[in-house]
Write an enzyme that holds these catalytic residues in place. Structure first.
Site, PDB file in Angstrom:
ATOM      1  N   SER A   3      -8.559   4.317  -3.639  1.00  0.00           N
ATOM      2  CA  SER A   3      -8.945   4.579  -2.249  1.00  0.00           C
ATOM      3  C   SER A   3     -10.262   5.316  -2.178  1.00  0.00           C
ATOM      4  O   SER A   3     -10.618   6.091  -3.084  1.00  0.00           O
ATOM      5  CB  SER A   3      -7.861   5.417  -1.565  1.00  0.00           C
ATOM      6  OG  SER A   3      -8.269   5.833  -0.276  1.00  0.00           O
ATOM      7  N   TYR A  19      -2.916  12.679  -0.692  1.00  0.00           N
ATOM      8  CA  TYR A  19      -2.969  11.228  -0.873  1.00  0.00           C
ATOM      9  C   TYR A  19      -4.150  10.864  -1.776  1.00  0.00           C
ATOM     10  O   TYR A  19      -4.012  10.095  -2.724  1.00  0.00           O
ATOM     11  CB  TYR A  19      -3.099  10.547   0.491  1.00  0.00           C
ATOM     12  CG  TYR A  19      -3.463   9.089   0.420  1.00  0.00           C
ATOM     13  CD1 TYR A  19      -2.503   8.116   0.159  1.00  0.00           C
ATOM     14  CD2 TYR A  19      -4.782   8.669   0.614  1.00  0.00           C
ATOM     15  CE1 TYR A  19      -2.841   6.776   0.081  1.00  0.00           C
ATOM     16  CE2 TYR A  19      -5.128   7.325   0.549  1.00  0.00           C
ATOM     17  CZ  TYR A  19      -4.155   6.390   0.282  1.00  0.00           C
ATOM     18  OH  TYR A  19      -4.505   5.063   0.211  1.00  0.00           O
ATOM     19  N   LYS A  28      -4.449   9.103  -5.745  1.00  0.00           N
ATOM     20  CA  LYS A  28      -5.283   7.985  -6.164  1.00  0.00           C
ATOM     21  C   LYS A  28      -6.170   8.378  -7.351  1.00  0.00           C
ATOM     22  O   LYS A  28      -6.464   7.552  -8.220  1.00  0.00           O
ATOM     23  CB  LYS A  28      -6.118   7.485  -4.995  1.00  0.00           C
ATOM     24  CG  LYS A  28      -5.276   6.914  -3.853  1.00  0.00           C
ATOM     25  CD  LYS A  28      -4.416   5.736  -4.301  1.00  0.00           C
ATOM     26  CE  LYS A  28      -3.680   5.093  -3.151  1.00  0.00           C
ATOM     27  NZ  LYS A  28      -2.900   3.904  -3.551  1.00  0.00           N
TER      28      LYS A  28
END
Length: 264
Positions: A107, A143, A147
């Site tokens: 991401s 988050y 990643k």
């Protein structure tokens, strides 16, 4: 020549559906998800359960690992179980089954601190800032941290177990695939942007479904590239994430682009 067998985890999601649409004729696709999309043969199992997912990896040439919690506001327990444990499981199941390559949906949030620091002017067409795969990591959320972990575990499995690892720092892929309708998920740091600023953000970060599938295919076919970190956006009028590295390394360049302004 026989088609390559490709397993797509998270196949019921937006990018998984794009893989079926754009790559279904090119590869023999199978899926792994917590629900059956009804499009290709799919094992229904939880990515956090290694034993349960292992059968999906048998006899596969490549894995496209899309399964994960997508929100930057996901609680830590879900991030750990699905994004961290799940990504480890995808690599470990690949190792056990002898899979040669794994494409990981990383991401832009691995370096989201640069965008957060620079917005909204970073979305301007004449802003010169561009960030490539060599910049210091600046995750903007747990988050994003998950990643970063995925990229690191991919490097480990590439160097110590020989699994080719491709990490795609993906931009904005939308279910409706329309960059003119920049729906922003609740809880994201850019919610304070005006509607016009939100549009300008998507104008810079949009990745069409077709381009997402094309980038994934370029990774699957890059048998002479053992490891890669590349950005995934379309050929937009503003690009503050680098595409030149993907072009040089994978021979990939996007086919679509977001509109500049009022043109049809």
């Amino acid at each position: 020549m026989a088609k390559k067998k490709v397993l797509v985890t998270g196949i019921a999601g937006v990018i998984g559906e794009a893989c079926v649409t754009y790559l279904g004729d090119r590869y023999e696709l199978t899926g792994l998800d917590i629900k059956d999309p009804g499009t290709v043969p799919t094992l229904v199992a939880d990515i956090s359960d290694l034993a349960a997912i292992q059968p999906a990896f048998e006899g596969v040439d490549a894995v496209v690992h899309l399964a994960g919690m997508p929100s930057v506001q996901t609680p830590w327990d879900d991030i750990f179980n699905i994004n961290i444990q799940g990504t480890y499981n995808a690599y470990e199941a690949s190792r056990i089954a002898g899979v040669k390559a794994l494409v990981f949906a990383s991401s832009n949030h691995t370096i989201g601190g640069y965008e957060e620091e620079g917005m909204p002017s970073i979305y301007d067409l004449d802003d010169p800032r561009v960030y490539d795969e060599t910049v210091e990591l600046r995750p903007d959320s747990l988050y994003g941290v998950s990643k970063v972990f995925g990229e690191a575990v991919g490097r480990y499995y590439q160097e110590y177990h020989g699994i080719r690892s491709y990490n795609l720092r993906i931009g904005s892929v939308m279910a409706h695939d329309n960059p003119r309708d920049p729906t922003i998920p609740n809880g994201s740091f850019w919610l304070d942007l005006t509607p016009e600023e939100k549009y300008r953000r998507v104008r810079a970060t949009w990745l069409s479904k077709r381009d997402a599938a094309g980038l994934i295919a370029a990774c699957i076919e890059a048998e002479d590239v053992p490891f890669a970190i590349v950005y995934g956006i379309s050929d937009n009028p503003r690009k503050f994430w680098d595409l030149e590295h993907a072009k040089a390394l994978l021979g990939w360049w996007p086919e679509d682009k977001a509109p500049t302004g009022d043109e049809a």
